[in-house]
Design an enzyme around this catalytic site. Structure first.
Site, short mmCIF file in Angstrom:
data_model
loop_
_atom_site.label_atom_id
_atom_site.label_comp_id
_atom_site.label_asym_id
_atom_site.label_seq_id
_atom_site.Cartn_x
_atom_site.Cartn_y
_atom_site.Cartn_z
N SER A 163 -4.61 0.21 -3.15
CA SER A 163 -5.07 1.53 -2.73
C SER A 163 -6.30 1.35 -1.86
O SER A 163 -7.24 0.64 -2.24
CB SER A 163 -5.40 2.40 -3.94
OG SER A 163 -5.70 3.72 -3.55
N GLU A 164 -6.31 1.96 -0.68
CA GLU A 164 -7.35 1.63 0.30
C GLU A 164 -8.76 2.03 -0.11
O GLU A 164 -9.74 1.60 0.51
CB GLU A 164 -7.02 2.23 1.68
CG GLU A 164 -6.89 3.72 1.74
CD GLU A 164 -5.44 4.18 1.67
OE1 GLU A 164 -5.11 5.17 2.35
OE2 GLU A 164 -4.65 3.57 0.93
N ASN A 165 -8.89 2.84 -1.16
CA ASN A 165 -10.24 3.16 -1.66
C ASN A 165 -10.79 2.07 -2.56
O ASN A 165 -11.89 2.21 -3.09
CB ASN A 165 -10.25 4.51 -2.37
CG ASN A 165 -9.32 4.56 -3.57
OD1 ASN A 165 -8.16 4.17 -3.46
ND2 ASN A 165 -9.81 5.03 -4.69
N ASN A 206 0.85 -1.19 0.00
CA ASN A 206 0.00 0.00 0.00
C ASN A 206 0.88 1.24 0.00
O ASN A 206 1.84 1.32 0.78
CB ASN A 206 -0.92 0.02 1.22
CG ASN A 206 -1.82 1.25 1.25
OD1 ASN A 206 -1.39 2.35 1.58
ND2 ASN A 206 -3.08 1.06 0.91
#
Length: 512
Positions: free
Chosen positions: A339-341, A316
């Site tokens: 990507s944390e989205n 990440n």
């Protein structure tokens, strides 16, 4: 409202074969249903009133219910709203328009970001803001929708999330905290402390889908899934706007992201601007020499950080400087960027012809997805993070202590970025944490200290620090070990610009 009983005959009434366990049956594919379609956004928001709690999907400007938000903005009688959303768009678009019209009393968010109006109202005591780590927010909404009253998490242990005291409302002069967050209940599991977090539900959920049918089945496009999926399940009344309304049966059963049982009202969005908050295009290496000195310094740091990648890693990249590392991966290795989205297999910034408003990273910058990549919702994304599926996280930092405590989300009373996903990322016990930052602040003061002076993001969570001057390893129980020097730097210079003691590796050398 078009909630009328209709007869749906799939494929013009042709006979279809339906496979059942042990039996192949031919039936007429017809069914009666009540359409959930409404004629306009103004009709669909009927029932929202002052004091309502709204769950609002989207991430930055990606996947936001543009038309539903515009309809609420037209209703000046709707005031004192509590808005649960990862952030508030920009000052002049998305949820930011409801801030401009003073229709929101409280924001429940993880990130303020670059929305200056959001920050101004918060610091000026005009707006209540409940800041929650991004992964915790996603899971609280998911649990709310699943009927789970609470859960335990490592995220926020040892920070103000645990102890309480994060300002929710300031006085009008910004000098006093009138409302602050409460301490979390804690419990030990396997010798480790966890925080209890409660599920979140709302009176209404406002959702943006790519495609929907009249039964309310939904499909999202790329990173437009984000918070839309969990929030669609957690509203007492879920209102969806879609770019396209398709006939019942056109969405394959195994392609539907949210089944219609969660959805109550559907509209076709009238107009979509689909703005991109940070349109970012790929640069050639020849362009780097023309960049400002500050950007060249960042690239110098991140090129060294890119050496941390190993073949097959899942990594990440945090917003800001770290995400630049995607442009410097050794072409001879494979690195899976998360990507944390809601993206796995994130590629470099796009060329102009590749830009898609539904493909942005956690920093709201336009990106690409590599072959074999996938997109999913924010709660699924943070499940990967909490579940220790990542090998490494690269983050930016404001301060790091000699024992690896990290601060990177707030300067009280001055800079309010919000914790975003950083607290969740550093709480993942098996993921290596690398911090990239300038060695000193704008005034020349050290950012590597004996003890942090800013609120913590995580306790003893950093494994390596990469700056424009050197590379430090954090040795558990001992402190910092100077491993590498940037070209032209000396050990004496590092001692003079660092705010704590450190040991020097016997083989320390200039390496980047």
């Amino acid at each position: 409202m078009l909630a009328v009983k209709r007869q749906a005959t799939l494929a013009g009434g042709r006979m279809h074969q339906i496979l059942r366990p042990g039996l192949l049956t031919t039936v007429l594919a017809t069914r009666a249903y009540h359409s959930k379609l409404y004629g306009s956004a103004d009709e669909a928001i009927e029932g929202i009133k002052s004091g309502s709690k709204l769950l609002i999907g989207g991430f930055g400007l990606c996947g936001i219910p543009e038309n539903l938000l515009k309809a609420i903005a037209r209703r000046k009688d709707i005031e004192h709203v509590t808005a649960v959303s990862n952030n508030a768009g920009t000052s002049d678009y998305g949820l930011g328009t409801l801030l401009q019209s003073r229709q929101i009393k409280r924001m429940v968010s993880s990130y303020v970001g670059e929305n200056k109006e959001f920050a101004r109202q918060y610091l000026g005591g005009e707006l209540e803001v409940e800041l929650i780590p991004q992964g915790t927010l996603a899971e609280r909404v998911r649990c709310g929708g699943a009927g789970i009253p609470a859960f335990y998490t490592l995220t926020g242990v040892g920070t103000q999330v645990e102890t309480g005291g994060i300002p929710i409302k300031y006085s009008s002069d910004g000098q006093k905290v009138l409302i602050a967050s409460e301490p979390r209940e804690t419990k030990m599991f396997g010798g480790r402390k966890y925080l209890m977090e409660e599920g979140i539900t709302g009176d209404f959920a406002l959702i943006k889908a790519w495609k929907a049918d009249e039964l309310g089945n939904l499909v999202f496009k790329y990173a437009g899934n984000n918070f839309n999926a969990p929030m669609a399940t957690a509203g007492k009344i879920t209102i969806v706007e879609a770019e396209e309304i398709v006939p019942v049966g056109e969405l394959g059963p195994d392609n539907i992201h949210i089944p219609g049982i969660h959805v109550h009202r559907v509209i076709k969005g009238e107009v979509y601007e689909k703005r991109i908050e940070k349109l970012t295009l790929r640069r050639s290496s020849s362009d780097e020499g023309a960049l400002p000195a500050s950007m060249q310094q960042r690239i110098h740091i991140i090129k060294r950080a890119a050496r941390e990648f190993k073949d097959g890693m899942y990594v990440n990249l945090g917003i800001g400087m770290p995400v630049l590392a995607s442009n410097y991966i050794d072409p001879n290795i494979t690195v899976h960027l998360q990507s944390e989205n809601g993206i796995l297999g994130m590629g470099p910034f796009p060329r102009a012809e590749e830009v898609d408003a539904d493909l942005v990273n956690a920093g709201k910058e336009s990106v690409t997805v590599l072959p074999g990549g996938s997109c999913f919702s924010s709660d699924v994304s943070f499940g990967m993070i909490r579940g220790n599926r990542l090998d490494m996280t690269i983050l930016g930092g404001m301060q790091v202590s000699q024992f690896g405590d990290l601060s990177n989300w707030v300067v009280p009373g001055k800079i309010i970025k919000g914790m975003g996903g950083a607290m969740d990322l550093v709480a993942a016990t098996n993921s290596r944490v690398v911090v990239t930052m300038t060695h000193n602040d704008k005034n020349g003061g050290p950012k590597i200290l004996q003890e942090n002076t800013l609120p913590l993001t995580g306790v003893k969570c950093v494994d390596r620090i990469i700056t424009d001057k050197c590379v430090f390893d954090v040795v558990p129980g001992k402190g910092l070990l100077l491993r590498e020097l940037s070209h032209g730097k000396t050990v004496e210079e590092i001692r003079a610009s660092t705010g704590c003691e450190f040991d020097v590796a016997s083989d320390v050398a200039e390496t980047y």
